[in-house]
Design an enzyme around this catalytic site. Structure first.
Site, PDB file in Angstrom:
ATOM      1  NE  ARG A   1      -3.893  -2.159   2.217  1.00  0.00           N
ATOM      2  CZ  ARG A   1      -3.686  -3.464   2.336  1.00  0.00           C
ATOM      3  NH1 ARG A   1      -2.488  -3.923   2.644  1.00  0.00           N
ATOM      4  NH2 ARG A   1      -4.674  -4.315   2.150  1.00  0.00           N
TER       5      ARG A   1
ATOM      6  CG  HIS B   1      -0.795  -5.533  -4.273  1.00  0.00           C
ATOM      7  ND1 HIS B   1       0.347  -5.490  -3.502  1.00  0.00           N
ATOM      8  CD2 HIS B   1      -1.611  -6.451  -3.676  1.00  0.00           C
ATOM      9  CE1 HIS B   1       0.218  -6.345  -2.490  1.00  0.00           C
ATOM     10  NE2 HIS B   1      -0.955  -6.931  -2.565  1.00  0.00           N
TER      11      HIS B   1
ATOM     12  CG  HIS C   1       0.148 -11.353  -3.910  1.00  0.00           C
ATOM     13  ND1 HIS C   1      -0.492 -12.268  -3.120  1.00  0.00           N
ATOM     14  CD2 HIS C   1      -0.174 -10.135  -3.406  1.00  0.00           C
ATOM     15  CE1 HIS C   1      -1.182 -11.629  -2.189  1.00  0.00           C
ATOM     16  NE2 HIS C   1      -1.000 -10.330  -2.338  1.00  0.00           N
TER      17      HIS C   1
ATOM     18  CG  ASP D   1      -2.672  -8.162   5.178  1.00  0.00           C
ATOM     19  OD1 ASP D   1      -1.600  -8.042   4.550  1.00  0.00           O
ATOM     20  OD2 ASP D   1      -3.783  -7.877   4.691  1.00  0.00           O
TER      21      ASP D   1
ATOM     22  CD  GLU E   1       2.153 -10.308  -0.470  1.00  0.00           C
ATOM     23  OE1 GLU E   1       1.939  -9.234  -1.050  1.00  0.00           O
ATOM     24  OE2 GLU E   1       1.422 -10.737   0.436  1.00  0.00           O
TER      25      GLU E   1
HETATM   26  C1  GLA Z   1      -1.477  -8.187   0.321  1.00  0.00           C
HETATM   27  C2  GLA Z   1      -2.127  -7.217   1.205  1.00  0.00           C
HETATM   28  C3  GLA Z   1      -3.385  -7.803   1.689  1.00  0.00           C
HETATM   29  C4  GLA Z   1      -4.278  -8.195   0.558  1.00  0.00           C
HETATM   30  C5  GLA Z   1      -3.584  -9.128  -0.340  1.00  0.00           C
HETATM   31  C6  GLA Z   1      -4.424  -9.414  -1.563  1.00  0.00           C
HETATM   32  O1  GLA Z   1      -0.966  -9.239   1.005  1.00  0.00           O
HETATM   33  O2  GLA Z   1      -1.340  -6.791   2.273  1.00  0.00           O
HETATM   34  O3  GLA Z   1      -4.009  -6.871   2.523  1.00  0.00           O
HETATM   35  O4  GLA Z   1      -4.581  -7.061  -0.181  1.00  0.00           O
HETATM   36  O5  GLA Z   1      -2.353  -8.579  -0.721  1.00  0.00           O
HETATM   37  O6  GLA Z   1      -5.745  -9.670  -1.285  1.00  0.00           O
END
Ligand code: GLA
Length: 372
Positions: A99, A124, A198, A270, A336
């Site tokens: 983000r 992304h 991803h 996350d 990631e």
């Molecule tokens: C990343 C983001 C998550 C989500 C995934 C895709 O990992 O941090 O919040 O957006 O991608 O769904």
């Protein structure tokens, strides 16, 4: 001696020869552009299938402790799934992975405005990130396995980012059962870059339920806590005493529902972890995951300073993947490798700026083995 590279237009379903690469049609994009699937097979039969649509890893077949090959990533049977895919399954992510807060950043005193495709923020790369691009693919020779080169020109102003960015990604499936990803980029104007992949992993196989029983180790003493929009606050917080401490191998599910502010904000994991890089090491170990039922082990090695550990919290069963499997909540995890989210707005985070004359190059290796 270099491995033999083979390109056949054979119909899909033809078994690939060990130490070869096979190209088969994978369907057409809504614009009518044909895309392909490249199946790389190493000397022991381990197989990585990659499409030039989004540079997505479609399947990855590695042995379990009995030597039985099984797919360990989520994906779709044809390009249509990827066109409609909002979860970035297997895809290359750019120009900026994760983000950017308030969908804007300042560079050289100028404000750049991006698409708000995730609440108030950019996720992304924006509305049409690199995951929705058709890449130019070329099989290239590799000393240590089978390699596929993907290139893409992200034009000046695309999704609001400055500079023509020439991107080159090389996937190498090595004969040591590793999928190595090299990312390169150059620009003709100052810009920001953060490239990643991803892939969603389930080491027991995509149809085997949730990943809460996988054992995770992450080489991080700190992580970057987030606000309600999942934007880092700027703090680097110690993992000690929190559900984010994976320095000792721990079940993914052990603390995923704990009464912790950060866990609640993420709906699980996350979050970006600050990797413990060893000075002088070209690539450092970022994470090691083991799956007790199959004995499969995946190590992630990288040159990057961070890794986003995401436990598939947004998967809700509505996506149907390969062989019609429904991808339910937490049925896979992502690691990631990346620079930290929102770095363009966080001067204290390692810089993601790229200038003309500089060369962006990062490497990440997903290495597979088994244990008893
Ligand atoms: C990343 C983001 C998550 C989500 C995934 C895709 O990992 O941090 O919040 O957006 O991608 O769904």
């Amino acid at each position: 001696m270099g491995a033999t590279l083979m390109t056949t237009m054979a119909a899909s379903g033809v078994t690939a020869k060990p130490g070869s690469t096979k190209k088969t049609p994978f369907g057409k994009t809504p614009d009518g552009e044909a895309v392909d699937l490249y199946t790389l097979t190493n000397k022991s039969g381990v197989e990585a299938a990659i499409t030039n649509y989004g540079g997505s890893v479609v399947s990855l077949k590695v042995p379990d402790r009995d030597g039985k090959l099984g797919d360990v990533v989520l994906g779709f049977d044809s390009v249509d799934g990827y066109v409609n895919n909002t979860s970035y399954l297997g895809a290359l992510i750019g120009r900026y992975g994760n983000r950017i807060g308030h969908a804007e950043f300042k560079l050289d005193g100028k404000t750049y405005t991006l698409a708000k495709n995730n609440g108030e923020n950019t996720l992304h790369g924006g509305t049409k990130g690199f995951n929705k691009a058709v890449w130019t693919a070329k099989e290239i020779p590799a000393k240590d396995g089978q390699a596929l080169e993907l290139t893409y020109l992200s034009k000046d102003g695309e999704e609001g980012f400055p500079g023509n960015l020439h991107v080159r990604v090389i996937y190498t499936l090595t004969d040591e059962n590793a999928l190595k990803i090299d990312y390169f980029a150059t620009t003709d104007k100052d810009t920001v870059v953060n490239l990643t992949n991803h892939s969603y992993f389930n080491l027991a196989g995509p149809a085997s339920g949730d990943i809460l029983g996988h054992i995770m180790m992450i080489e991080a003493d700190k992580f970057t806590p987030v606000d309600s929009g999942l934007i880092p606050t700027g703090e680097l917080r110690d993992v000690a005493g929190t559900p984010f401490d994976f320095r000792k191998p721990t079940e993914v599910g052990a603390r995923i529902n704990s009464d912790d502010e950060q866990i609640k904000l993420g709906g699980g994991y996350d979050h970006n972890f600050v990797l413990r890089r060893k000075p002088g090491e070209a690539v450092s170990l970022a994470a090691r995951v083991t799956e007790p039922k199959t004995g499969r082990v995946m190590e992630v090695w990288t040159t990057q300073p961070g890794v986003q550990f995401y436990t598939g919290n947004f998967l809700d069963g509505s996506l149907h993947g390969k062989s019609g499997i429904s991808y339910t909540k937490r049925s896979a995890f992502c690691l990631e490798t990346q620079h930290f989210p929102d770095s363009p707005n966080k001067p204290k985070f390692p810089s993601t700026e790229l200038k003309p004359g500089e060369r962006y190059h990062t490497t990440t290796i997903y290495k597979f083995s088994t244990e008893k």
